[in-house]
Design a protein around this motif. Structure first.
Motif, PDB file in Angstrom:
ATOM      1  N   MET A 190     -61.217  34.998  52.532  1.00 29.49           N
ATOM      2  CA  MET A 190     -61.319  33.678  53.146  1.00 29.49           C
ATOM      3  C   MET A 190     -62.771  33.239  53.314  1.00 29.49           C
ATOM      4  O   MET A 190     -63.109  32.099  53.026  1.00 29.49           O
ATOM      5  CB  MET A 190     -60.633  33.672  54.521  1.00 29.49           C
ATOM      6  N   SER A 219     -52.880  32.105  55.772  1.00 30.94           N
ATOM      7  CA  SER A 219     -54.146  31.386  55.926  1.00 30.94           C
ATOM      8  C   SER A 219     -55.075  31.649  54.752  1.00 30.94           C
ATOM      9  O   SER A 219     -55.797  30.751  54.306  1.00 30.94           O
ATOM     10  CB  SER A 219     -54.837  31.803  57.227  1.00 30.94           C
ATOM     11  N   THR A 220     -55.037  32.868  54.246  1.00 31.96           N
ATOM     12  CA  THR A 220     -55.867  33.200  53.086  1.00 31.96           C
ATOM     13  C   THR A 220     -55.423  32.396  51.876  1.00 31.96           C
ATOM     14  O   THR A 220     -56.255  31.818  51.154  1.00 31.96           O
ATOM     15  CB  THR A 220     -55.805  34.712  52.791  1.00 31.96           C
ATOM     16  N   THR A 225     -56.498  28.822  52.257  1.00 38.36           N
ATOM     17  CA  THR A 225     -57.927  28.695  51.990  1.00 38.36           C
ATOM     18  C   THR A 225     -58.203  28.692  50.484  1.00 38.36           C
ATOM     19  O   THR A 225     -58.963  27.864  49.971  1.00 38.36           O
ATOM     20  CB  THR A 225     -58.708  29.819  52.673  1.00 38.36           C
ATOM     21  N   SER A 280     -57.136  25.414  48.989  1.00 43.62           N
ATOM     22  CA  SER A 280     -58.023  24.292  49.298  1.00 43.62           C
ATOM     23  C   SER A 280     -59.307  24.363  48.467  1.00 43.62           C
ATOM     24  O   SER A 280     -59.863  23.342  48.102  1.00 43.62           O
ATOM     25  CB  SER A 280     -58.339  24.248  50.799  1.00 43.62           C
ATOM     26  N   ARG A 281     -59.774  25.553  48.175  1.00 45.82           N
ATOM     27  CA  ARG A 281     -60.959  25.699  47.319  1.00 45.82           C
ATOM     28  C   ARG A 281     -60.671  25.301  45.887  1.00 45.82           C
ATOM     29  O   ARG A 281     -61.559  24.807  45.195  1.00 45.82           O
ATOM     30  CB  ARG A 281     -61.439  27.151  47.327  1.00 45.82           C
TER      31      ARG A 281
END
Length: 129
Positions: free
Chosen positions: A54, A119-120, A123, A126-127
């Motif tokens: 992350m 969550s990872t 993330t 989103s990247r």
């Protein structure tokens, strides 16, 4: 992060693959397999690896602050992930270990690890886009 054994990275990849597929049972199963093989310290290594995924490589003196409005009102697992990732970003292994131990003691480690895996993935998505 390079001082972790290759098996830890392989285990983290298995967790992320299951999370990417949206298969929570497989995520839990992957962590359970790690615990069966390497104990809670193995699961901690995988969780630390997910935090690294992350954050990326944290600068040696990053001093990251936890900025999360309403953190105290968030669910336990969400607060735990925010604090665990912050510990990684600050290279604060004792805090990461303490948070991990607290989640174990509270009986909430599986929920925390599921949230960390999710969550990872969020993330990474989103990247990418």
């Amino acid at each position: 992060m390079t001082d972790l054994p290759q098996q830890t990275f392989d285990d983290a990849a298995a967790v992320l693959s299951s999370a990417l597929d949206g298969d929570q049972d497989a995520v839990v199963g992957a962590f359970d397999a790690v615990v069966d093989r390497a104990g809670l310290s193995g699961a901690y290594g995988v969780a630390w690896c997910l935090a690294a995924t992350m954050v990326g490589d944290a600068p040696p003196d990053s001093g990251a602050a936890l900025e999360f409005p309403g953190i105290e009102q968030a669910e336990y697992d969400t607060r735990w992930v925010a604090r665990f990732v912050s510990a990684y970003a600050n290279r604060d292994v004792p805090t990461g270990e303490a948070l991990f131990g607290a989640a174990v003691a509270d009986g909430l480690l599986p929920d925390c690890l599921l949230t960390l895996a999710g969550s990872t993935i969020a993330t990474l998505r989103s990247r990418a886009g």
